[in-house]
Write a protein that holds these residues in place. Structure first.
Motif, PDB file in Angstrom:
ATOM      1  N   VAL A  88     -17.811 -19.681  -1.381  1.00  0.00           N
ATOM      2  CA  VAL A  88     -16.526 -19.479  -2.201  1.00  0.00           C
ATOM      3  C   VAL A  88     -15.377 -18.705  -1.359  1.00  0.00           C
ATOM      4  N   ASP A  89     -15.863 -18.894   0.080  1.00  0.00           N
ATOM      5  CA  ASP A  89     -14.923 -18.263   0.933  1.00  0.00           C
ATOM      6  C   ASP A  89     -13.439 -19.084   0.729  1.00  0.00           C
ATOM      7  N   LEU A  90     -13.437 -20.277   0.752  1.00  0.00           N
ATOM      8  CA  LEU A  90     -11.948 -20.775   0.703  1.00  0.00           C
ATOM      9  C   LEU A  90     -11.556 -20.485  -0.788  1.00  0.00           C
ATOM     10  N   ALA A  91     -11.892 -20.363  -1.802  1.00  0.00           N
ATOM     11  CA  ALA A  91     -11.303 -19.897  -2.886  1.00  0.00           C
ATOM     12  C   ALA A  91     -11.039 -18.473  -2.968  1.00  0.00           C
ATOM     13  N   VAL A  92     -11.890 -17.719  -2.414  1.00  0.00           N
ATOM     14  CA  VAL A  92     -11.209 -16.234  -2.303  1.00  0.00           C
ATOM     15  C   VAL A  92     -10.101 -16.316  -1.418  1.00  0.00           C
ATOM     16  N   ALA A  93      -9.927 -16.851  -0.368  1.00  0.00           N
ATOM     17  CA  ALA A  93      -8.803 -16.908   0.647  1.00  0.00           C
ATOM     18  C   ALA A  93      -7.605 -17.284   0.088  1.00  0.00           C
ATOM     19  N   ALA A  94      -7.914 -18.522  -0.687  1.00  0.00           N
ATOM     20  CA  ALA A  94      -6.693 -19.077  -1.613  1.00  0.00           C
ATOM     21  C   ALA A  94      -6.013 -18.298  -2.509  1.00  0.00           C
ATOM     22  N   ALA A  95      -7.105 -17.707  -3.186  1.00  0.00           N
ATOM     23  CA  ALA A  95      -6.604 -16.735  -4.225  1.00  0.00           C
ATOM     24  C   ALA A  95      -5.746 -15.345  -3.592  1.00  0.00           C
ATOM     25  N   VAL A  96      -6.251 -14.887  -2.452  1.00  0.00           N
ATOM     26  CA  VAL A  96      -5.441 -13.675  -2.106  1.00  0.00           C
ATOM     27  C   VAL A  96      -3.971 -14.263  -1.505  1.00  0.00           C
ATOM     28  N   THR A 117       0.729  -1.143   0.088  1.00  0.00           N
ATOM     29  CA  THR A 117       0.045  -0.003  -0.072  1.00  0.00           C
ATOM     30  C   THR A 117       0.684   1.453  -0.047  1.00  0.00           C
ATOM     31  N   HIS A 118       0.390   2.146  -0.462  1.00  0.00           N
ATOM     32  CA  HIS A 118       1.039   3.726  -0.460  1.00  0.00           C
ATOM     33  C   HIS A 118       0.245   4.726   0.127  1.00  0.00           C
ATOM     34  N   PHE A 119      -0.779   4.069   0.896  1.00  0.00           N
ATOM     35  CA  PHE A 119      -1.701   4.765   1.689  1.00  0.00           C
ATOM     36  C   PHE A 119      -1.607   4.505   3.290  1.00  0.00           C
ATOM     37  N   ALA A 120      -2.182   5.499   4.119  1.00  0.00           N
ATOM     38  CA  ALA A 120      -1.903   5.254   5.555  1.00  0.00           C
ATOM     39  C   ALA A 120      -3.066   4.083   5.928  1.00  0.00           C
ATOM     40  N   SER A 121      -4.123   4.037   5.190  1.00  0.00           N
ATOM     41  CA  SER A 121      -4.834   2.747   5.286  1.00  0.00           C
ATOM     42  C   SER A 121      -5.008   1.902   4.140  1.00  0.00           C
ATOM     43  N   PRO A 122      -4.638   0.577   4.379  1.00  0.00           N
ATOM     44  CA  PRO A 122      -4.835  -0.275   2.990  1.00  0.00           C
ATOM     45  C   PRO A 122      -6.212  -0.197   2.235  1.00  0.00           C
ATOM     46  N   GLN A 123      -6.117  -0.501   1.089  1.00  0.00           N
ATOM     47  CA  GLN A 123      -7.460  -0.542   0.536  1.00  0.00           C
ATOM     48  C   GLN A 123      -8.125  -2.112   0.185  1.00  0.00           C
ATOM     49  N   ARG A 124      -9.170  -2.052   0.322  1.00  0.00           N
ATOM     50  CA  ARG A 124      -9.978  -3.290   0.296  1.00  0.00           C
ATOM     51  C   ARG A 124     -10.886  -3.122  -0.603  1.00  0.00           C
ATOM     52  N   ILE A 125     -10.806  -3.644  -1.867  1.00  0.00           N
ATOM     53  CA  ILE A 125     -11.881  -3.381  -2.949  1.00  0.00           C
ATOM     54  C   ILE A 125     -12.121  -4.769  -3.582  1.00  0.00           C
ATOM     55  N   SER A 126     -13.505  -5.076  -3.830  1.00  0.00           N
ATOM     56  CA  SER A 126     -14.022  -6.308  -4.180  1.00  0.00           C
ATOM     57  C   SER A 126     -15.062  -6.237  -5.186  1.00  0.00           C
ATOM     58  N   MET A 127     -14.976  -6.854  -6.311  1.00  0.00           N
ATOM     59  CA  MET A 127     -15.767  -6.604  -7.364  1.00  0.00           C
ATOM     60  C   MET A 127     -16.642  -7.956  -7.673  1.00  0.00           C
ATOM     61  N   GLY A 128     -18.035  -7.848  -7.362  1.00  0.00           N
ATOM     62  CA  GLY A 128     -18.825  -9.213  -7.509  1.00  0.00           C
ATOM     63  C   GLY A 128     -18.801 -10.125  -6.158  1.00  0.00           C
ATOM     64  N   PHE A 129     -18.210  -9.515  -5.138  1.00  0.00           N
ATOM     65  CA  PHE A 129     -18.078 -10.206  -3.738  1.00  0.00           C
ATOM     66  C   PHE A 129     -18.250  -9.199  -2.801  1.00  0.00           C
ATOM     67  N   ASP A 130     -18.821  -9.682  -1.517  1.00  0.00           N
ATOM     68  CA  ASP A 130     -19.216  -8.744  -0.492  1.00  0.00           C
ATOM     69  C   ASP A 130     -18.010  -8.344   0.164  1.00  0.00           C
ATOM     70  N   SER A 131     -17.656  -6.735   0.236  1.00  0.00           N
ATOM     71  CA  SER A 131     -16.501  -6.263   0.802  1.00  0.00           C
ATOM     72  C   SER A 131     -16.278  -6.531   2.448  1.00  0.00           C
ATOM     73  N   LEU A 177     -15.007  -9.846   2.695  1.00  0.00           N
ATOM     74  CA  LEU A 177     -13.432 -10.115   2.324  1.00  0.00           C
ATOM     75  C   LEU A 177     -12.451  -9.584   3.437  1.00  0.00           C
ATOM     76  N   SER A 178     -13.025  -8.648   4.336  1.00  0.00           N
ATOM     77  CA  SER A 178     -12.249  -8.034   5.516  1.00  0.00           C
ATOM     78  C   SER A 178     -12.337  -9.141   6.497  1.00  0.00           C
TER      79      SER A 178
END
Length: 428
Positions: free
Chosen positions: A341-349, A289-303, A306-307
């Motif tokens: 899809v929780d496991l797939a998202v966590a594994a992709a990250v 990240t280049h910001f004080a707070s990291p970005q958490r952005i999701s498309m097609g998945f609940d943000s 994701l947190s």
């Protein structure tokens, strides 16, 4: 039926001001066992399999369907194609447009090459005129494009105002039930993506359908969020081409590009949409990240979900991503709501952060609990059979679901914890 429909038209046109007061019992109470189901069971097939699926098997006579979606997503295109197919099968259809002239409508029909020789169209914004023409035509389907352009002349307020929207929809509902004509309403959406106008509209209609997807991409998803005559959260998948919307018979092939080797940050899973399994690809990008707070952005998945998954990765899998920007996308523009899809998202990250590729022809299915455990998911056997049919030969799944599963040609890896699942999903 026709006489009752004509009475509704007279009420709308101002011959009966306000809400019509019944003078006699036109619909006396009957024992439920004696009520015939013929009108409901005889659905009209649209000729578009994916649309019929979302509607619950076809158009129910006398139903009121509301279709919403972003501008340019394909709502009018879909309904014009549907109307042309119905009319070519000798079903009388009236397409009432308040947003286009008849010449513009014909130009669009010519571009789409729809068989609309017997389709009737009217450029009309006065509701009483539209209903009068539908009654004269004895239409089996009436399309209002859009409800925001319609008005009742006996009411104050401009077209699109809450009172006009409410009363026009009420009149159309009464007409549909009394005449047996199925009515389709195109509805505008707000910038938040919800249907414009009073929320009462969604309660009044029988079916609410949203058209989803990026208009700059080829695939569109038609999703039913309310349906009195079929399954909710059923989806239909279409591809937008030069000649309009083409139904996609196998959506898994549309959202997943094969089952070979993938770059770090890609993981395959399977969701259950309505009455069928669909394979999807979860993609992730992790960067400093280049910001004080990291970005958490999701498309097609609940943000928010994701947190939660990022916190689980740190606490139970030792993946330190607290000061990393994380971007997650469901490939193809599909929106996923179920937690399988929780496991797939966590594994992709995790895979993108660690630079590790996923094992080819392997998918990940499982909901993650707050203690890092894999929780069972419904319809797991059907999901795995769909994956095996498309060439996948291994799956990491919750241990609680694996006791009686035997999928020919597929190796199953049942696990209890997230920390056990991740090593099985990456290449050594």
């Amino acid at each position: 039926m026709v006489e009752m429909a004509e009475a509704d038209v007279r009420a709308v046109s101002g011959e009966t001001k306000g809400v019509a007061r019944p003078q006699s019992l036109s619909h006396p109470a009957q024992p439920l066992k004696d009520i015939p189901l013929n009108d409901v069971e005889e659905r009209l097939r649209t000729g578009m399999g994916e649309l019929d699926r979302v509607l619950g098997g076809g158009i129910v006579p006398g139903s009121l369907v509301l279709i919403g979606g972003d501008p340019g997503i394909g709502k009018s295109t879909l309904l014009l194609q549907m109307a042309a197919l119905l009319s070519s099968g000798d079903v009388p259809v009236l397409y009432a447009t308040g947003e286009e002239s008849l010449s513009q409508l014909k130009m669009r029909a010519r571009r789409l090459k729809v068989p609309g020789a017997s389709l009737h169209a009217a450029a009309e914004t006065a509701l009483e005129n539209a209903l009068s023409q539908a009654t004269q035509l004895k239409a089996k389907a009436l399309i209002i494009d859009s409800i925001q352009t319609m008005y009742r002349s006996d009411l104050s307020g401009s077209p699109g105002s809450p009172s006009q929207l409410r009363e026009c929809t009420l009149s159309l509902m009464s007409y549909a039930k009394s005449s047996g004509c199925a009515v389709f309403l195109v509805g505008h959406v707000t910038k938040e993506g919800v249907l414009a106008g009073p929320r009462m509209l969604e309660h009044m209609v029988d079916t609410v359908i949203y058209f989803e997807g990026d208009r700059h991409l080829s695939y569109r998803v038609l999703r039913a969020v309310k349906n009195r005559f079929g399954a909710t959260h059923e989806i239909g998948v279409f591809e937008m081409g030069a000649e309009g919307l083409i139904p996609v018979d196998n959506p898994s092939l549309a959202f997943v590009q094969g089952h070979g080797e993938r770059d770090p940050g890609s993981m395959i899973s399977c969701v259950w949409e309505g009455t069928r399994p669909i394979l999807i690809e979860a993609q992730a990008l992790v960067s400093r990240t280049h910001f004080a707070s990291p970005q958490r952005i999701s498309m097609g998945f609940d943000s928010k979900r994701l947190s939660v998954l990022l916190a689980l990765l740190e606490k139970f899998a030792g993946v330190e991503i607290g000061m990393q920007d994380v971007f997650v996308n469901m490939a193809g523009g599909i929106r996923v709501e179920e937690p399988a899809v929780d496991l797939a998202v966590a594994a992709a990250v995790s895979g993108n952060h660690l630079g590790r590729r996923s094992v080819p022809a392997t998918l990940a299915i499982g909901e993650l609990g707050l203690n890092g455990e894999l929780r069972r998911v419904p319809q797991l056997e059907a999901r795995l059979r769909e994956a095996a049919r498309l060439g996948f030969h291994a799956a990491v799944i919750p241990e609680a679901d694996a006791a009686k599963l035997r999928i020919k040609g597929m190796e199953l890896h049942p696990v209890k914890k997230l920390s056990e699942a991740l090593p099985l999903l990456y290449q050594s």
